[in-house]
Design an enzyme around this catalytic site. Structure first.
Site, mmCIF file in Angstrom:
data_model
loop_
_atom_site.group_PDB
_atom_site.id
_atom_site.type_symbol
_atom_site.label_atom_id
_atom_site.label_comp_id
_atom_site.label_asym_id
_atom_site.label_seq_id
_atom_site.Cartn_x
_atom_site.Cartn_y
_atom_site.Cartn_z
ATOM 1 C CE LYS A 159 -23.261 18.129 17.222
ATOM 2 N NZ LYS A 159 -23.370 19.016 16.091
ATOM 3 C CG ASP A 171 -27.627 12.876 22.251
ATOM 4 O OD1 ASP A 171 -26.465 12.800 21.796
ATOM 5 O OD2 ASP A 171 -28.559 13.428 21.644
ATOM 6 C CG PHE A 197 -30.838 19.493 19.239
ATOM 7 C CD1 PHE A 197 -31.717 20.276 18.498
ATOM 8 C CD2 PHE A 197 -29.913 18.718 18.554
ATOM 9 C CE1 PHE A 197 -31.660 20.292 17.104
ATOM 10 C CE2 PHE A 197 -29.852 18.725 17.165
ATOM 11 C CZ PHE A 197 -30.735 19.511 16.435
#
Ligand SMILES: Cc1ncc(COP(=O)(O)O)c(C=O)c1O
Length: 405
Positions: free
Chosen positions: A257, A228, A143
């Protein structure tokens, strides 16, 4: 529990949600206040938050370090345009470089935008140094975000036919299968990109051995390794960055985040040998604004304090131990993840129902797949809060077992 007294909500007790696009199924409550591991809704009900804005609020809700940084920077400088340097932007890039041992950063507003930047940087590098190679091998179930290229790079099965045509150039392989990666490399390959832990897929860990072998393979083949770290970075796994567990260093990494601790802030970070953007290749109105980057500095400084990351490892181990005991009691399956990014396999497809029941009892958890629950509390969560969470979950699982009998 939240002890402060917020001003009453201006919305009334029965707000209408009709003017908002419906992009997900939301429970009909409105959150108005948060502190540490706790959220309060409009009716005054408190919730123990083990979701934390999707692994975003690494220091919990409204920590002093962030609210003070917001107040100080808001009174000084918000944005002077990406065409000019500002102090926090420079300071944060230096902090990231010091802790990651990579060299240069481009700040973005979301993880997906950092991923877009990583794809562009790798393609630019491919044009300059690898005969126009542009393909990036990515992982099934990976993702990377919701912009079109990030969706194309992701391996989420539900997205396969969504928003066609996708951006080409992202052949997929299975996580932890080095031979598949080797077979997928062609003259067109410029990079391999993956998450150290596939968070959205359900917390599936890229093994240390796989990451190390990938590093050797990518170096041997003359292609880039992109990690990532949007979900795994900034202390989430007990190290500053997920890749530190394996002792590898990527050529490019993305952060998001936790970097902003609740404020929209993300970053594309790269080794100096890969930083080949020319002026005009990359940019954006809000990128590197003084407001967001000053908060990034406050977050990084907190995480870098001696004792902070060892504490994450300790509370992570405590959470893991309590979840394992709960899993044994209710005949669930195994535990996955690292640090404070953990999931348990329920052994049955009851995840969404458990989440709903837990919500009604004032606990926020997430089911990334039907058969699993994910836990991504604040990195500052206490053992007592973990105990409270386990008690609620225990009650929910017990009640569901009674209904099934
Ligand atoms: C690993 C990973 N990459 C990228 C993203 C996208 O980040 P954002 O939602 O900030 O665009 C996410 C978000 O969940 C993520 O977990």
């Amino acid at each position: 529990m939240i002890r402060s007294h917020a001003a009453p909500s201006v919305l009334g007790m029965h707000p209408s949600f009709d003017a908002l696009m419906e992009i997900t199924s939301r429970p009909p409550v409105v959150f108005v206040e948060g502190r540490g591991s706790w959220l309060r809704d409009q009716s005054g009900k408190d919730y123990l938050d083990f979701v934390q804005g999707w692994a975003v609020n690494c220091l919990g809700h409204c920590p002093d370090a962030i609210t003070n940084a917001i107040a100080a920077q808001a009174a000084r400088l918000l944005n002077c345009s990406p065409s000019f340097y500002n102090e926090p932007m420079i300071r944060l890039s230096e902090l990231i470089a010091r802790h990651s041992r990579l060299h240069q950063t481009f700040f973005t507003n979301s993880g997906a935008e950092a991923i877009e930047g990583a794809i562009k940087l790798a393609r630019k590098w491919g044009q300059k140094y690898r005969n126009g190679a542009y393909e990036i091998i990515t992982m099934d179930h990976g993702f990377h975000g919701r912009t079109l290229a990030a969706m194309s790079a992701s391996g989420k099965p539900q997205w396969e036919r969504l928003f066609e045509p996708k951006v080409p150039g992202f052949p997929k392989v299975q996580l932890n299968d080095l031979e598949q990666v080797e077979r997928a490399i062609t003259a067109n390959t410029v990079a391999v990109m993956l998450e150290p832990i596939q968070g959205e897929a359900g917390v599936f860990v890229a093994s240390d051995a796989f990451l190390r072998d990938l590093r050797v393979l990518t170096q041997r083949e003359g292609i880039l390794l992109i990690l990532d770290e949007i979900q795994t970075g900034i202390g989430r796994t007990g190290k500053f960055f997920g890749f530190e567990h394996a002792g590898v260093e990527p050529d490019i990494m993305t952060l998001g985040k936790g970097l902003g601790g609740g404020i929209p802030l993300a970053a594309l970070v790269a080794h100096q040998d890969v930083c080949c953007f020319e002026q005009g290749d990359q940019g954006g109105t809000f990128n590197g604004n003084a407001f967001a980057t000053s908060i990034g500095c406050a977050v990084m400084e907190e995480i870098a304090k001696p004792g902070f990351l060892p504490q994450v490892i300790q509370t992570g181990a405590y959470l893991a131990e309590r979840l394992q005991a709960l899993s044994r009691k209710h005949q669930c399956g195994g535990l996955r993840g690292k640090g404070l990014l953990l999931a348990i396999d329920l052994g049955r497809k009851s995840g969404p129902r458990v989440v709903t029941q837990a919500f009604q009892r004032g606990l926020l958890i997430n089911a990334p797949r039907q058969d699993s629950l994910r836990f991504m509390p604040a990195l500052t969560v206490t053992n007592e809060e973990i105990d409270q969470m386990i008690d609620i979950l225990d009650e929910v699982l017990e009640q569901m077992e009674r209904i099934l009998k």
